[in-house]
Design a protein around this motif. Structure first.
Motif, PDB file in Angstrom:
ATOM      1  N   ASN A   5       0.816  -1.198   0.000  1.00 44.61           N
ATOM      2  CA  ASN A   5       0.000   0.000   0.000  1.00 44.61           C
ATOM      3  C   ASN A   5       0.854   1.254   0.000  1.00 44.61           C
ATOM      4  N   ILE A   6       0.237   2.337  -0.371  1.00 46.92           N
ATOM      5  CA  ILE A   6       0.921   3.617  -0.516  1.00 46.92           C
ATOM      6  C   ILE A   6       1.538   4.046   0.804  1.00 46.92           C
ATOM      7  N   GLN A   7       0.810   3.893   1.888  1.00 43.36           N
ATOM      8  CA  GLN A   7       1.310   4.332   3.184  1.00 43.36           C
ATOM      9  C   GLN A   7       2.586   3.596   3.564  1.00 43.36           C
ATOM     10  N   ASP A   8       2.637   2.297   3.305  1.00 43.22           N
ATOM     11  CA  ASP A   8       3.830   1.518   3.625  1.00 43.22           C
ATOM     12  C   ASP A   8       5.033   2.025   2.839  1.00 43.22           C
ATOM     13  N   ARG A   9       4.834   2.316   1.555  1.00 40.87           N
ATOM     14  CA  ARG A   9       5.935   2.804   0.732  1.00 40.87           C
ATOM     15  C   ARG A   9       6.364   4.209   1.163  1.00 40.87           C
ATOM     16  N   ALA A  10       5.383   5.060   1.471  1.00 43.94           N
ATOM     17  CA  ALA A  10       5.711   6.418   1.904  1.00 43.94           C
ATOM     18  C   ALA A  10       6.490   6.402   3.213  1.00 43.94           C
ATOM     19  N   MET A  11       6.051   5.588   4.156  1.00 43.82           N
ATOM     20  CA  MET A  11       6.766   5.473   5.433  1.00 43.82           C
ATOM     21  C   MET A  11       8.143   4.860   5.230  1.00 43.82           C
ATOM     22  N   GLY A  12       8.246   3.899   4.299  1.00 41.92           N
ATOM     23  CA  GLY A  12       9.539   3.290   4.011  1.00 41.92           C
ATOM     24  C   GLY A  12      10.536   4.301   3.483  1.00 41.92           C
ATOM     25  N   ALA A  13      10.071   5.223   2.643  1.00 37.88           N
ATOM     26  CA  ALA A  13      10.956   6.253   2.094  1.00 37.88           C
ATOM     27  C   ALA A  13      11.484   7.164   3.196  1.00 37.88           C
ATOM     28  N   ILE A  14      10.594   7.631   4.066  1.00 39.04           N
ATOM     29  CA  ILE A  14      11.013   8.557   5.131  1.00 39.04           C
ATOM     30  C   ILE A  14      11.918   7.851   6.132  1.00 39.04           C
ATOM     31  N   MET A  15      11.525   6.678   6.586  1.00 34.30           N
ATOM     32  CA  MET A  15      12.352   5.974   7.567  1.00 34.30           C
ATOM     33  C   MET A  15      13.659   5.490   6.933  1.00 34.30           C
ATOM     34  N   GLY A  16      13.633   5.154   5.659  1.00 34.70           N
ATOM     35  CA  GLY A  16      14.867   4.787   4.990  1.00 34.70           C
ATOM     36  C   GLY A  16      15.878   5.916   5.001  1.00 34.70           C
ATOM     37  N   ALA A  17      15.396   7.153   4.831  1.00 27.82           N
ATOM     38  CA  ALA A  17      16.286   8.310   4.871  1.00 27.82           C
ATOM     39  C   ALA A  17      16.832   8.531   6.277  1.00 27.82           C
ATOM     40  N   PHE A  18      15.968   8.451   7.291  1.00 25.07           N
ATOM     41  CA  PHE A  18      16.442   8.618   8.672  1.00 25.07           C
ATOM     42  C   PHE A  18      17.485   7.555   9.030  1.00 25.07           C
ATOM     43  N   ILE A  19      17.242   6.336   8.639  1.00 22.60           N
ATOM     44  CA  ILE A  19      18.172   5.244   8.943  1.00 22.60           C
ATOM     45  C   ILE A  19      19.499   5.469   8.222  1.00 22.60           C
ATOM     46  N   GLY A  20      19.448   5.845   6.966  1.00 23.34           N
ATOM     47  CA  GLY A  20      20.672   6.124   6.232  1.00 23.34           C
ATOM     48  C   GLY A  20      21.479   7.232   6.876  1.00 23.34           C
ATOM     49  N   ASP A  21      20.800   8.257   7.342  1.00 19.30           N
ATOM     50  CA  ASP A  21      21.481   9.360   8.026  1.00 19.30           C
ATOM     51  C   ASP A  21      22.189   8.868   9.283  1.00 19.30           C
ATOM     52  N   LEU A 318      20.071   9.094   0.520  1.00 15.83           N
ATOM     53  CA  LEU A 318      19.406   9.039  -0.783  1.00 15.83           C
ATOM     54  C   LEU A 318      19.045   7.610  -1.162  1.00 15.83           C
ATOM     55  N   THR A 319      19.977   6.685  -0.931  1.00 13.09           N
ATOM     56  CA  THR A 319      19.708   5.276  -1.226  1.00 13.09           C
ATOM     57  C   THR A 319      18.627   4.727  -0.311  1.00 13.09           C
ATOM     58  N   GLY A 320      18.675   5.114   0.960  1.00 12.38           N
ATOM     59  CA  GLY A 320      17.690   4.623   1.914  1.00 12.38           C
ATOM     60  C   GLY A 320      16.280   5.040   1.559  1.00 12.38           C
ATOM     61  N   ALA A 321      16.104   6.284   1.118  1.00 16.94           N
ATOM     62  CA  ALA A 321      14.769   6.742   0.735  1.00 16.94           C
ATOM     63  C   ALA A 321      14.273   6.006  -0.506  1.00 16.94           C
ATOM     64  N   LEU A 322      15.124   5.886  -1.524  1.00 21.65           N
ATOM     65  CA  LEU A 322      14.728   5.204  -2.757  1.00 21.65           C
ATOM     66  C   LEU A 322      14.412   3.731  -2.519  1.00 21.65           C
ATOM     67  N   THR A 323      15.245   3.068  -1.727  1.00 21.14           N
ATOM     68  CA  THR A 323      15.031   1.641  -1.480  1.00 21.14           C
ATOM     69  C   THR A 323      13.863   1.427  -0.531  1.00 21.14           C
ATOM     70  N   GLY A 324      13.759   2.280   0.508  1.00 25.73           N
ATOM     71  CA  GLY A 324      12.637   2.167   1.429  1.00 25.73           C
ATOM     72  C   GLY A 324      11.305   2.365   0.737  1.00 25.73           C
ATOM     73  N   ALA A 325      11.278   3.224  -0.288  1.00 22.20           N
ATOM     74  CA  ALA A 325      10.041   3.410  -1.050  1.00 22.20           C
ATOM     75  C   ALA A 325       9.676   2.164  -1.834  1.00 22.20           C
ATOM     76  N   GLN A 326      10.666   1.344  -2.169  1.00 16.86           N
ATOM     77  CA  GLN A 326      10.395   0.120  -2.919  1.00 16.86           C
ATOM     78  C   GLN A 326      10.050  -1.057  -2.007  1.00 16.86           C
ATOM     79  N   THR A 327      10.752  -1.174  -0.887  1.00 19.03           N
ATOM     80  CA  THR A 327      10.464  -2.281   0.032  1.00 19.03           C
ATOM     81  C   THR A 327       9.291  -1.980   0.943  1.00 19.03           C
ATOM     82  N   GLY A 328       9.007  -0.684   1.148  1.00 23.60           N
ATOM     83  CA  GLY A 328       8.050  -0.288   2.157  1.00 23.60           C
ATOM     84  C   GLY A 328       8.657  -0.385   3.544  1.00 23.60           C
ATOM     85  N   LEU A 329       8.026   0.254   4.496  1.00 24.32           N
ATOM     86  CA  LEU A 329       8.478   0.143   5.884  1.00 24.32           C
ATOM     87  C   LEU A 329       8.492  -1.314   6.321  1.00 24.32           C
ATOM     88  N   SER A 330       7.544  -2.090   5.821  1.00 24.51           N
ATOM     89  CA  SER A 330       7.448  -3.504   6.201  1.00 24.51           C
ATOM     90  C   SER A 330       8.660  -4.304   5.744  1.00 24.51           C
TER      91      SER A 330
END
Length: 361
Positions: A5-21, A318-330
């Protein structure tokens, strides 16, 4: 499109960026890979403390750098205002960040302040200039590291995405090439949040948005990059950016991944292939490559970004946001969330932003 779902991908992008940082906080800016391996071993697999006399000294493993601080500020502004409100964003910078700075590099949240933010601080605090007269010519990804949140918010509204990212970027960086590459990254991330793949077809989808006037890039070629014909009129301009080439980069990187005769092994050597420095033209190809190669493996994507050294923190954001958007937060391993300082609060913040993402304009 995938069923996530969209929410999972959106959350994955944001959390992917925080984790990468946070992953980059300890081993940030090692340009000598022997020194990096000596300090952190052959493979960094999680959050680490900065070493003495290095960047971010005094911070602890799992904390955010100043890039993460500003990203969180941007997300809160988007959530509280329901979308991008430049006055609100600028007020937050004035009241929440700038009082913590003194214009020197080793200062402020995360223990280090980047070039463009130092310049904006000088313009606002020392020179009393209005916002809009605060941008510098820094050629870095600092604007992407915060405007990726805008890209998530407006993932289904590419025109609004491009306009808001442009407006926010030029507060701190005014070089047109940097701005266009920043907007292009946001457009890519928006499509990934929608559910598209980072593959050889993605750039074609972006070019369709140019043709339809949704993205403000000027293209002089016909479909499939065929040249204009004799007597053809000059196409009308869709917007401010002279060339759409920044939209083509991600699919070229995906093609490199798919080509069996091209292999970057191990993948962290992407930093050597595209360059270790901070400039946006080094960072984006590496991030696109890693996010295409490890599209369903968040851990591998961000850890190869980190283990490449140099400006590995930006590469991992940058990689974390792009990949998190693909895997989703899940699809993000729980250990990265559990060991991230304030992780539960950041997940809630990401959830609040994801709730604003809508297919409708």
């Amino acid at each position: 499109m995938p069923n996530k779902n969209i929410q999972d991908r959106a959350m994955g992008a944001i959390m992917g960026a925080f984790i990468g940082d946070a992953l980059g906080l300890g081993p940030h800016w090692y340009y000598n890979l022997d020194e990096l391996r000596n300090d952190y071993g052959d493979w960094i697999d999680g959050y680490t403390d900065p070493k003495p006399n290095r960047y971010h000294v005094g911070c602890k493993a799992g904390q955010l750098s100043q890039a993460g601080f500003i990203l969180a500020l941007t997300v809160r502004s988007l959530v509280d205002c329901g979308g991008y409100d430049q006055d609100d964003f600028c007020q937050r910078m004035d009241e929440e960040l700038f009082p913590l700075l003194d214009g020197t590099p080793v200062c402020g949240p995360g223990g280090y302040t980047s070039q463009s933010i130092r310049e904006a601080w000088r313009c606002r605090v020392q020179q009393k200039r209005p916002w809009g007269q605060t941008g510098s010519h820094a050629d870095t990804t600092e604007a992407i590291e915060r405007t990726l949140a805008i890209a998530v918010r407006y993932a289904f509204q590419p025109s609004q995405l491009a306009a808001a990212i442009t407006d926010n970027t030029t507060l701190t960086q005014v070089d047109d090439t940097v701005v266009s590459m920043t907007v292009a990254y946001g457009a890519v991330l928006g499509l990934l949040v929608q559910g598209h793949a980072l593959d050889t077809e993605l750039s074609g989808k972006l070019m369709e948005l140019v043709k339809n006037g949704a993205l403000p890039f000027h293209a002089v070629t016909h479909d499939d990059l065929q040249p204009p014909r004799l007597g053809d009129p000059d196409p009308p301009r869709a917007g401010r950016f002279a060339s759409p080439d920044a939209l083509l980069t991600p699919s070229y990187m995906a093609a490199a991944v798919a080509d069996p005769e091209i292999r970057i092994a191990p993948a962290w050597k992407v930093s050597i292939v595209y360059g270790m420095p901070c400039a946006i033209y080094h960072q984006l190809p590496a991030a696109y490559y890693l996010a295409a190669r490890f599209h369903n493996d968040f851990e591998s994507a961000v850890l190869h970004a980190i283990n490449g050294g140099g400006q590995n923190q930006a590469r991992a954001i940058l990689t974390g946001a792009l990949t998190g958007a693909q895997t989703g937060l899940s699809g993000i391993p729980q250990r990265f969330l559990d060991r991230l300082e304030g992780g539960a609060g950041l997940v809630k913040l990401a959830e609040d932003l994801a709730s604003k993402v809508s297919v409708a304009s």
